[in-house]
Motif scaffolding. Sequence first.
Motif, PDB file in Angstrom:
ATOM      1  N   ILE A 135      43.279  39.967  27.631  1.00  0.00           N
ATOM      2  CA  ILE A 135      43.521  41.036  26.738  1.00  0.00           C
ATOM      3  C   ILE A 135      42.600  39.988  26.281  1.00  0.00           C
ATOM      4  O   ILE A 135      42.082  40.423  24.700  1.00  0.00           O
ATOM      5  N   ASN A 136      42.094  39.003  26.112  1.00  0.00           N
ATOM      6  CA  ASN A 136      40.223  38.169  25.179  1.00  0.00           C
ATOM      7  C   ASN A 136      39.179  38.202  27.001  1.00  0.00           C
ATOM      8  O   ASN A 136      38.781  38.296  26.874  1.00  0.00           O
ATOM      9  N   PRO A 137      38.724  38.965  25.859  1.00  0.00           N
ATOM     10  CA  PRO A 137      37.758  39.838  26.152  1.00  0.00           C
ATOM     11  C   PRO A 137      36.733  38.951  27.107  1.00  0.00           C
ATOM     12  O   PRO A 137      36.013  39.251  28.083  1.00  0.00           O
ATOM     13  N   GLU A 138      36.758  37.772  26.164  1.00  0.00           N
ATOM     14  CA  GLU A 138      35.852  36.973  25.554  1.00  0.00           C
ATOM     15  C   GLU A 138      36.043  36.659  27.805  1.00  0.00           C
ATOM     16  O   GLU A 138      34.780  35.330  28.424  1.00  0.00           O
ATOM     17  N   LEU A 139      36.920  36.446  28.801  1.00  0.00           N
ATOM     18  CA  LEU A 139      37.077  35.629  29.870  1.00  0.00           C
ATOM     19  C   LEU A 139      36.699  36.704  30.468  1.00  0.00           C
ATOM     20  O   LEU A 139      36.434  36.468  32.365  1.00  0.00           O
ATOM     21  N   GLY A 140      36.354  37.911  30.428  1.00  0.00           N
ATOM     22  CA  GLY A 140      35.000  38.641  31.149  1.00  0.00           C
ATOM     23  C   GLY A 140      35.688  39.923  32.108  1.00  0.00           C
ATOM     24  O   GLY A 140      36.984  39.769  31.412  1.00  0.00           O
ATOM     25  N   ALA A 141      35.329  40.553  32.890  1.00  0.00           N
ATOM     26  CA  ALA A 141      35.912  41.434  33.640  1.00  0.00           C
ATOM     27  C   ALA A 141      36.458  40.977  35.104  1.00  0.00           C
ATOM     28  O   ALA A 141      36.064  40.268  35.400  1.00  0.00           O
ATOM     29  N   PRO A 142      37.086  42.414  35.560  1.00  0.00           N
ATOM     30  CA  PRO A 142      37.672  41.374  36.967  1.00  0.00           C
ATOM     31  C   PRO A 142      36.820  41.573  38.113  1.00  0.00           C
ATOM     32  O   PRO A 142      35.835  42.244  38.001  1.00  0.00           O
ATOM     33  N   ASP A 143      36.820  40.715  38.806  1.00  0.00           N
ATOM     34  CA  ASP A 143      36.033  40.819  40.517  1.00  0.00           C
ATOM     35  C   ASP A 143      36.491  41.573  41.272  1.00  0.00           C
ATOM     36  O   ASP A 143      37.758  40.769  42.023  1.00  0.00           O
ATOM     37  N   LEU A 144      36.442  42.942  41.887  1.00  0.00           N
ATOM     38  CA  LEU A 144      37.015  42.986  42.853  1.00  0.00           C
ATOM     39  C   LEU A 144      36.503  43.143  44.456  1.00  0.00           C
ATOM     40  O   LEU A 144      36.650  43.717  44.722  1.00  0.00           O
ATOM     41  N   THR A 163      45.062  45.730  41.368  1.00  0.00           N
ATOM     42  CA  THR A 163      46.152  44.560  41.584  1.00  0.00           C
ATOM     43  C   THR A 163      46.553  44.896  43.109  1.00  0.00           C
ATOM     44  O   THR A 163      46.535  44.445  43.773  1.00  0.00           O
ATOM     45  N   VAL A 164      47.031  46.335  42.883  1.00  0.00           N
ATOM     46  CA  VAL A 164      47.399  46.497  44.331  1.00  0.00           C
ATOM     47  C   VAL A 164      46.564  46.188  45.662  1.00  0.00           C
ATOM     48  O   VAL A 164      47.210  46.090  46.610  1.00  0.00           O
ATOM     49  N   GLY A 165      45.556  47.011  44.830  1.00  0.00           N
ATOM     50  CA  GLY A 165      44.509  47.055  45.831  1.00  0.00           C
ATOM     51  C   GLY A 165      44.049  45.660  46.663  1.00  0.00           C
ATOM     52  O   GLY A 165      43.581  44.980  47.562  1.00  0.00           O
ATOM     53  N   MET A 166      43.431  44.772  45.820  1.00  0.00           N
ATOM     54  CA  MET A 166      43.145  43.619  45.829  1.00  0.00           C
ATOM     55  C   MET A 166      44.058  42.430  47.047  1.00  0.00           C
ATOM     56  O   MET A 166      43.578  42.185  47.747  1.00  0.00           O
ATOM     57  N   VAL A 167      45.419  43.071  46.382  1.00  0.00           N
ATOM     58  CA  VAL A 167      46.424  41.911  47.377  1.00  0.00           C
ATOM     59  C   VAL A 167      46.184  42.601  49.274  1.00  0.00           C
ATOM     60  O   VAL A 167      46.411  41.431  49.933  1.00  0.00           O
ATOM     61  N   GLU A 225      32.571  43.097  46.549  1.00  0.00           N
ATOM     62  CA  GLU A 225      31.133  43.093  47.096  1.00  0.00           C
ATOM     63  C   GLU A 225      31.036  44.636  46.689  1.00  0.00           C
ATOM     64  O   GLU A 225      31.824  45.722  47.073  1.00  0.00           O
ATOM     65  N   GLY A 226      30.723  45.414  46.714  1.00  0.00           N
ATOM     66  CA  GLY A 226      29.657  46.546  46.461  1.00  0.00           C
ATOM     67  C   GLY A 226      31.080  47.542  44.687  1.00  0.00           C
ATOM     68  O   GLY A 226      31.061  48.379  44.150  1.00  0.00           O
ATOM     69  N   VAL A 227      31.758  46.527  43.751  1.00  0.00           N
ATOM     70  CA  VAL A 227      32.700  47.070  43.222  1.00  0.00           C
ATOM     71  C   VAL A 227      32.462  46.443  41.538  1.00  0.00           C
ATOM     72  O   VAL A 227      32.179  45.438  41.342  1.00  0.00           O
ATOM     73  N   ASP A 228      31.453  47.806  40.926  1.00  0.00           N
ATOM     74  CA  ASP A 228      30.662  47.038  39.545  1.00  0.00           C
ATOM     75  C   ASP A 228      31.531  47.476  38.478  1.00  0.00           C
ATOM     76  O   ASP A 228      31.749  48.046  38.068  1.00  0.00           O
ATOM     77  N   MET A 229      32.273  46.462  37.843  1.00  0.00           N
ATOM     78  CA  MET A 229      33.275  46.726  36.878  1.00  0.00           C
ATOM     79  C   MET A 229      32.740  46.450  35.744  1.00  0.00           C
ATOM     80  O   MET A 229      32.201  44.846  34.947  1.00  0.00           O
ATOM     81  N   PRO A 230      32.978  47.166  34.788  1.00  0.00           N
ATOM     82  CA  PRO A 230      32.677  47.459  33.723  1.00  0.00           C
ATOM     83  C   PRO A 230      33.509  46.623  32.281  1.00  0.00           C
ATOM     84  O   PRO A 230      34.260  46.182  32.576  1.00  0.00           O
ATOM     85  N   PRO A 231      32.436  46.636  31.004  1.00  0.00           N
ATOM     86  CA  PRO A 231      33.240  45.434  30.294  1.00  0.00           C
ATOM     87  C   PRO A 231      34.481  46.117  29.818  1.00  0.00           C
ATOM     88  O   PRO A 231      34.066  47.838  29.725  1.00  0.00           O
ATOM     89  N   LEU A 232      35.579  45.674  29.454  1.00  0.00           N
ATOM     90  CA  LEU A 232      36.467  46.188  28.415  1.00  0.00           C
ATOM     91  C   LEU A 232      36.354  47.147  27.525  1.00  0.00           C
ATOM     92  O   LEU A 232      37.270  48.045  27.614  1.00  0.00           O
ATOM     93  N   ASP A 233      35.694  47.202  27.022  1.00  0.00           N
ATOM     94  CA  ASP A 233      34.747  48.024  25.691  1.00  0.00           C
ATOM     95  C   ASP A 233      34.277  49.052  26.266  1.00  0.00           C
ATOM     96  O   ASP A 233      33.645  50.235  25.840  1.00  0.00           O
ATOM     97  N   ASP A 234      33.728  49.261  28.115  1.00  0.00           N
ATOM     98  CA  ASP A 234      32.467  50.035  28.382  1.00  0.00           C
ATOM     99  C   ASP A 234      33.358  51.293  27.681  1.00  0.00           C
ATOM    100  O   ASP A 234      34.621  51.444  27.513  1.00  0.00           O
ATOM    101  N   GLU A 235      32.181  52.245  27.753  1.00  0.00           N
ATOM    102  CA  GLU A 235      32.389  53.589  27.714  1.00  0.00           C
ATOM    103  C   GLU A 235      33.395  54.193  28.627  1.00  0.00           C
ATOM    104  O   GLU A 235      33.979  55.454  28.492  1.00  0.00           O
ATOM    105  N   GLY A 236      33.395  54.336  29.866  1.00  0.00           N
ATOM    106  CA  GLY A 236      34.002  54.789  30.938  1.00  0.00           C
ATOM    107  C   GLY A 236      35.180  54.372  31.202  1.00  0.00           C
ATOM    108  O   GLY A 236      35.941  54.423  32.853  1.00  0.00           O
TER     109      GLY A 236
END
Length: 316
Positions: free
Chosen positions: A266-275, A202-206, A277-288
């Motif tokens: 907290i509800n994973p159905e709402l998706g992952a953040p969009d940070l 969030t700090v980076g996004m702002v 172009e070029g930043v691929d954010m995995p789902p919250l349950d991703d092993e990474g």
Amino acid sequence: MEAAQDEDGLILYTGSGEAGERQLIERFQEETGLDGDLVRVVPNQLTERIISEHQANQLGADVIRIDGWDLIDQLVDAEVFRSYSDIPSDISIPDEAVHEDGLYFTTYNRPYLFAYNHEVADEELTSWEDLIEDGISSGDIGLTQVRAAGSSANLVHFQLDVLGEEWLSQLADTSPRIFDSASPLTDAMARGELVAGPVPSTVGMVAIEDGAPITLVAPEEGFPVNEYIVGLSEGGDSPNTAEVFLNWTLSDSGQLAALELGDYPINPELGAPDLGEGVDMPPLDDEGIYVVDPEEYQDLLEENAELWEELFGYTG
């Protein structure tokens, strides 16, 4: 809601980034018509202030948002929070987001990534390993000191567990500049005084929204997420507004507002953040994605902090 309209508006005490919190407060005001303001202090200092004010029966907060399981335990022991169980039935939150029968709640999961100034960096950076490569000169990296907040302690926990002590030692060899908060670190990076450094999403996004020439990186090796919790305070002046705010925060409206700022809801159905172009954010349950166990966090907190301070020669 009816009772809240007769109150003066809530005061949020927060250890989260001020710019992001102000955007959330503004969204809350737009959607509910209720007033709100905030006091932002780095989490370790905020905890001391909250406990001191509470013991003097002068706590100014209606709602508290903070991170760091050690700090949360201190607030629980001081009996700062009041339990809340009247969440509307149409708000669906996972069981793991409800703590101690509603004494406090996980409000969102914040990624701790790193960023770099693409106008001064010699090349594109994609991994934690890039921060210790030969292209990074002495003093080019900024870091937040380990005891500043639960997020910084959590980051060091991840770095030691996943990247290793040798990697952290090599990072120390770059003679980084040490900050007490991620916001001034990011400001220095935006001015070109630093090339790179770990920052919460969030700090980076702002900063990017404000025109800073920085790029966020979801590192190849993975990254930690930090749980921010929210709770109602005992003795606040606007208890009804506080309850509306908590309901809104846990609702899809509040969670989507946090998602837009770069957090995982907290509800994973709402998706992952969009940070961006070029930043691929995995789902919250991703092993990474690294989520530390609260007990493990507590057990290793002091050991990790002392090692970090030794490696970086940091004395406060």
